[in-house]
Scaffold this motif. Sequence first.
Motif, PDB file in Angstrom:
ATOM      1  N   ASN A  51      -8.833  -8.856 -14.116  1.00 49.15           N
ATOM      2  CA  ASN A  51      -8.381  -7.637 -13.455  1.00 49.15           C
ATOM      3  C   ASN A  51      -7.084  -7.838 -12.652  1.00 49.15           C
ATOM      4  O   ASN A  51      -6.243  -6.933 -12.584  1.00 49.15           O
ATOM      5  CB  ASN A  51      -9.454  -7.106 -12.504  1.00 49.15           C
ATOM      6  N   TYR A  52      -6.934  -9.026 -12.051  1.00 51.63           N
ATOM      7  CA  TYR A  52      -5.806  -9.209 -11.142  1.00 51.63           C
ATOM      8  C   TYR A  52      -4.460  -9.173 -11.883  1.00 51.63           C
ATOM      9  O   TYR A  52      -3.484  -8.624 -11.360  1.00 51.63           O
ATOM     10  CB  TYR A  52      -5.930 -10.506 -10.345  1.00 51.63           C
ATOM     11  N   TRP A  53      -4.396  -9.763 -13.076  1.00 51.51           N
ATOM     12  CA  TRP A  53      -3.120  -9.744 -13.794  1.00 51.51           C
ATOM     13  C   TRP A  53      -2.689  -8.309 -14.097  1.00 51.51           C
ATOM     14  O   TRP A  53      -1.500  -7.981 -14.049  1.00 51.51           O
ATOM     15  CB  TRP A  53      -3.206 -10.568 -15.075  1.00 51.51           C
ATOM     16  N   TRP A  54      -3.711  -7.452 -14.406  1.00 47.89           N
ATOM     17  CA  TRP A  54      -3.400  -6.037 -14.676  1.00 47.89           C
ATOM     18  C   TRP A  54      -2.916  -5.347 -13.396  1.00 47.89           C
ATOM     19  O   TRP A  54      -1.930  -4.602 -13.412  1.00 47.89           O
ATOM     20  CB  TRP A  54      -4.643  -5.358 -15.234  1.00 47.89           C
ATOM     21  N   TYR A  55      -3.632  -5.596 -12.285  1.00 49.83           N
ATOM     22  CA  TYR A  55      -3.212  -5.038 -11.001  1.00 49.83           C
ATOM     23  C   TYR A  55      -1.802  -5.514 -10.650  1.00 49.83           C
ATOM     24  O   TYR A  55      -0.971  -4.731 -10.165  1.00 49.83           O
ATOM     25  CB  TYR A  55      -4.202  -5.467  -9.920  1.00 49.83           C
ATOM     26  N   PHE A  56      -1.551  -6.791 -10.905  1.00 50.69           N
ATOM     27  CA  PHE A  56      -0.242  -7.358 -10.564  1.00 50.69           C
ATOM     28  C   PHE A  56       0.870  -6.675 -11.372  1.00 50.69           C
ATOM     29  O   PHE A  56       1.918  -6.298 -10.823  1.00 50.69           O
ATOM     30  CB  PHE A  56      -0.245  -8.862 -10.836  1.00 50.69           C
ATOM     31  N   VAL A  57       0.696  -6.501 -12.699  1.00 54.26           N
ATOM     32  CA  VAL A  57       1.707  -5.869 -13.545  1.00 54.26           C
ATOM     33  C   VAL A  57       1.963  -4.430 -13.111  1.00 54.26           C
ATOM     34  O   VAL A  57       3.108  -3.997 -12.959  1.00 54.26           O
ATOM     35  CB  VAL A  57       1.278  -5.924 -15.028  1.00 54.26           C
ATOM     36  N   ILE A  58       0.885  -3.682 -12.890  1.00 59.10           N
ATOM     37  CA  ILE A  58       1.021  -2.271 -12.509  1.00 59.10           C
ATOM     38  C   ILE A  58       1.675  -2.131 -11.145  1.00 59.10           C
ATOM     39  O   ILE A  58       2.505  -1.250 -10.916  1.00 59.10           O
ATOM     40  CB  ILE A  58      -0.361  -1.578 -12.522  1.00 59.10           C
ATOM     41  N   THR A  59       1.334  -3.016 -10.221  1.00 57.23           N
ATOM     42  CA  THR A  59       1.874  -2.932  -8.860  1.00 57.23           C
ATOM     43  C   THR A  59       3.334  -3.368  -8.805  1.00 57.23           C
ATOM     44  O   THR A  59       4.159  -2.711  -8.158  1.00 57.23           O
ATOM     45  CB  THR A  59       1.029  -3.790  -7.907  1.00 57.23           C
ATOM     46  N   THR A  60       3.662  -4.482  -9.466  1.00 60.77           N
ATOM     47  CA  THR A  60       5.054  -4.941  -9.433  1.00 60.77           C
ATOM     48  C   THR A  60       5.997  -3.966 -10.137  1.00 60.77           C
ATOM     49  O   THR A  60       7.176  -3.877  -9.790  1.00 60.77           O
ATOM     50  CB  THR A  60       5.190  -6.323 -10.098  1.00 60.77           C
ATOM     51  N   SER A  61       5.483  -3.240 -11.133  1.00 64.01           N
ATOM     52  CA  SER A  61       6.332  -2.249 -11.807  1.00 64.01           C
ATOM     53  C   SER A  61       6.366  -0.932 -11.058  1.00 64.01           C
ATOM     54  O   SER A  61       7.010   0.017 -11.518  1.00 64.01           O
ATOM     55  CB  SER A  61       5.814  -2.017 -13.232  1.00 64.01           C
ATOM     56  N   THR A  62       5.664  -0.867  -9.910  1.00 64.67           N
ATOM     57  CA  THR A  62       5.601   0.309  -9.035  1.00 64.67           C
ATOM     58  C   THR A  62       4.999   1.522  -9.732  1.00 64.67           C
ATOM     59  O   THR A  62       5.270   2.659  -9.342  1.00 64.67           O
ATOM     60  CB  THR A  62       7.002   0.677  -8.475  1.00 64.67           C
ATOM     61  N   PRO A  70      -6.586  -3.061  -3.112  1.00 67.11           N
ATOM     62  CA  PRO A  70      -7.216  -3.844  -2.036  1.00 67.11           C
ATOM     63  C   PRO A  70      -7.955  -2.925  -1.066  1.00 67.11           C
ATOM     64  O   PRO A  70      -7.510  -1.798  -0.790  1.00 67.11           O
ATOM     65  CB  PRO A  70      -6.038  -4.553  -1.370  1.00 67.11           C
ATOM     66  N   GLU A  71      -9.052  -3.411  -0.552  1.00 61.85           N
ATOM     67  CA  GLU A  71      -9.872  -2.605   0.351  1.00 61.85           C
ATOM     68  C   GLU A  71      -9.671  -2.961   1.818  1.00 61.85           C
ATOM     69  O   GLU A  71      -9.974  -2.155   2.699  1.00 61.85           O
ATOM     70  CB  GLU A  71     -11.353  -2.790  -0.012  1.00 61.85           C
ATOM     71  N   THR A  72      -9.155  -4.157   2.100  1.00 63.64           N
ATOM     72  CA  THR A  72      -8.991  -4.581   3.493  1.00 63.64           C
ATOM     73  C   THR A  72      -7.525  -4.476   3.899  1.00 63.64           C
ATOM     74  O   THR A  72      -6.621  -4.405   3.053  1.00 63.64           O
ATOM     75  CB  THR A  72      -9.461  -6.032   3.668  1.00 63.64           C
ATOM     76  N   VAL A  73      -7.304  -4.486   5.219  1.00 58.24           N
ATOM     77  CA  VAL A  73      -5.939  -4.432   5.730  1.00 58.24           C
ATOM     78  C   VAL A  73      -5.141  -5.665   5.318  1.00 58.24           C
ATOM     79  O   VAL A  73      -4.002  -5.550   4.844  1.00 58.24           O
ATOM     80  CB  VAL A  73      -5.943  -4.268   7.265  1.00 58.24           C
ATOM     81  N   PRO A  74      -5.686  -6.890   5.456  1.00 54.14           N
ATOM     82  CA  PRO A  74      -4.939  -8.066   4.971  1.00 54.14           C
ATOM     83  C   PRO A  74      -4.641  -7.975   3.477  1.00 54.14           C
ATOM     84  O   PRO A  74      -3.577  -8.393   3.011  1.00 54.14           O
ATOM     85  CB  PRO A  74      -5.873  -9.239   5.287  1.00 54.14           C
ATOM     86  N   GLY A  75      -5.613  -7.417   2.702  1.00 53.60           N
ATOM     87  CA  GLY A  75      -5.378  -7.276   1.262  1.00 53.60           C
ATOM     88  C   GLY A  75      -4.236  -6.304   0.979  1.00 53.60           C
ATOM     89  O   GLY A  75      -3.451  -6.517   0.044  1.00 53.60           O
ATOM     90  N   ARG A  76      -4.121  -5.257   1.790  1.00 54.16           N
ATOM     91  CA  ARG A  76      -3.018  -4.312   1.598  1.00 54.16           C
ATOM     92  C   ARG A  76      -1.677  -4.934   1.964  1.00 54.16           C
ATOM     93  O   ARG A  76      -0.646  -4.612   1.381  1.00 54.16           O
ATOM     94  CB  ARG A  76      -3.271  -3.062   2.435  1.00 54.16           C
ATOM     95  N   VAL A  77      -1.702  -5.835   2.935  1.00 51.09           N
ATOM     96  CA  VAL A  77      -0.467  -6.550   3.278  1.00 51.09           C
ATOM     97  C   VAL A  77      -0.023  -7.416   2.096  1.00 51.09           C
ATOM     98  O   VAL A  77       1.161  -7.457   1.745  1.00 51.09           O
ATOM     99  CB  VAL A  77      -0.683  -7.425   4.539  1.00 51.09           C
ATOM    100  N   VAL A  78      -0.990  -8.077   1.468  1.00 54.02           N
ATOM    101  CA  VAL A  78      -0.671  -8.869   0.277  1.00 54.02           C
ATOM    102  C   VAL A  78      -0.154  -7.956  -0.837  1.00 54.02           C
ATOM    103  O   VAL A  78       0.782  -8.294  -1.558  1.00 54.02           O
ATOM    104  CB  VAL A  78      -1.899  -9.677  -0.196  1.00 54.02           C
ATOM    105  N   ALA A  80       1.485  -5.193  -0.454  1.00 57.99           N
ATOM    106  CA  ALA A  80       2.861  -4.837  -0.130  1.00 57.99           C
ATOM    107  C   ALA A  80       3.810  -5.967  -0.512  1.00 57.99           C
ATOM    108  O   ALA A  80       4.932  -5.730  -0.999  1.00 57.99           O
ATOM    109  CB  ALA A  80       2.982  -4.526   1.361  1.00 57.99           C
ATOM    110  N   TYR A  81       3.339  -7.195  -0.292  1.00 57.97           N
ATOM    111  CA  TYR A  81       4.130  -8.375  -0.689  1.00 57.97           C
ATOM    112  C   TYR A  81       4.359  -8.384  -2.213  1.00 57.97           C
ATOM    113  O   TYR A  81       5.452  -8.694  -2.692  1.00 57.97           O
ATOM    114  CB  TYR A  81       3.384  -9.627  -0.227  1.00 57.97           C
ATOM    115  N   VAL A  82       3.327  -7.997  -2.981  1.00 58.72           N
ATOM    116  CA  VAL A  82       3.457  -7.924  -4.436  1.00 58.72           C
ATOM    117  C   VAL A  82       4.471  -6.856  -4.829  1.00 58.72           C
ATOM    118  O   VAL A  82       5.292  -7.060  -5.732  1.00 58.72           O
ATOM    119  CB  VAL A  82       2.082  -7.641  -5.085  1.00 58.72           C
ATOM    120  N   VAL A  83       4.441  -5.713  -4.149  1.00 61.27           N
ATOM    121  CA  VAL A  83       5.384  -4.634  -4.442  1.00 61.27           C
ATOM    122  C   VAL A  83       6.825  -5.086  -4.189  1.00 61.27           C
ATOM    123  O   VAL A  83       7.727  -4.872  -5.010  1.00 61.27           O
ATOM    124  CB  VAL A  83       5.068  -3.385  -3.598  1.00 61.27           C
TER     125      VAL A  83
END
Length: 343
Positions: A51-62, A70-78, A80-83
Amino acid sequence: MPFLLSRLLARFSVLTSWATPVAVILFVFGTSWPLMALAEPAGSELVRPGNYWWYFVITTSTVGYGDFFPETVPGRVVGAYVVVGGITALTTVFTKIASVLERRRGRRMQGSGTVDAAGHVVLIGYTPGRTERIAAELLADTTASRLVLCAWDDVGAHPMADQPVDYVRGDLTDDDVLRRAGVHRAAGVLVDARDDNEALAIALAVDHLTREAHTVVTLRDLARTSLLGYIGERIRCIQWHTPRMITEELQSPGIAEVYAELMTHGGANTYSVTMPEAAGAVRAGHLRTALGRRHGATLLAARTGGRLLVNPGWDDELTPGAVLYYVGSRRLTPEEVADALRA
């Protein structure tokens, strides 16, 4: 972090390479996955490898489909880093693409590139106005192949950039320059130099590079044709002042020799004769057959009713008084035309 990575790569002159966006993507992916695994609750679907590779591709391509997030605040910070990493990588990709396109356009405009073509026509030499006319006539032919203009260094930028014509610039007697124009793979080569001495020198360089291409050389003084004969019998010489014949020779090899033969005294010449009253009205096809069988003449055109019919149709009607233009071994009289029709 992605920006710092880009600046670091730039310091080592890697930013202009396709390796930069790949390096950024791999770095962000390799660092964000373990960080996301630490930030998200145990058993989170997001951090599963499938699942993560798919999330990574979709997120980096905006794009952001929202099927995984991500469900947690630290996860959302990560996240944002991916974006940010994705935007950095995409920026370097677009910058690289723009750089490549600009370099290609620059090489095309400055004539510094190499033409990757075969079976094309190379125009060697440039004269403002004249070369454009020759190129336009060649391009107007639906069967015309790719055109390449090869000019001296003093021409500067591509003089026909708005036309589908490739451009190479340099010493026209230099083997490397002619190779960049693809002379060794060309179907036809036109040497249209600034003077006859230059034309002879370029023709020699072309002959050294290829003996397969149909080569046409324009000369101010056709008496120099004999000099080109020492280079190769296959080279055709055309009067410099007849650009239309030049393009016809390039498109139909040998046609200039036919024209020259027709305009030379002796052998097959062109003549005209008026159809006599005794012949009456006759179809062009019947007249063509009669003249060919009786006198070995070929009907080229006819002027009738105020119109000039070049290569008249088989069923076109020709009436008495029409002027006939034909190729034959001698001049025919109106009476001989009438006799041929009666035979």
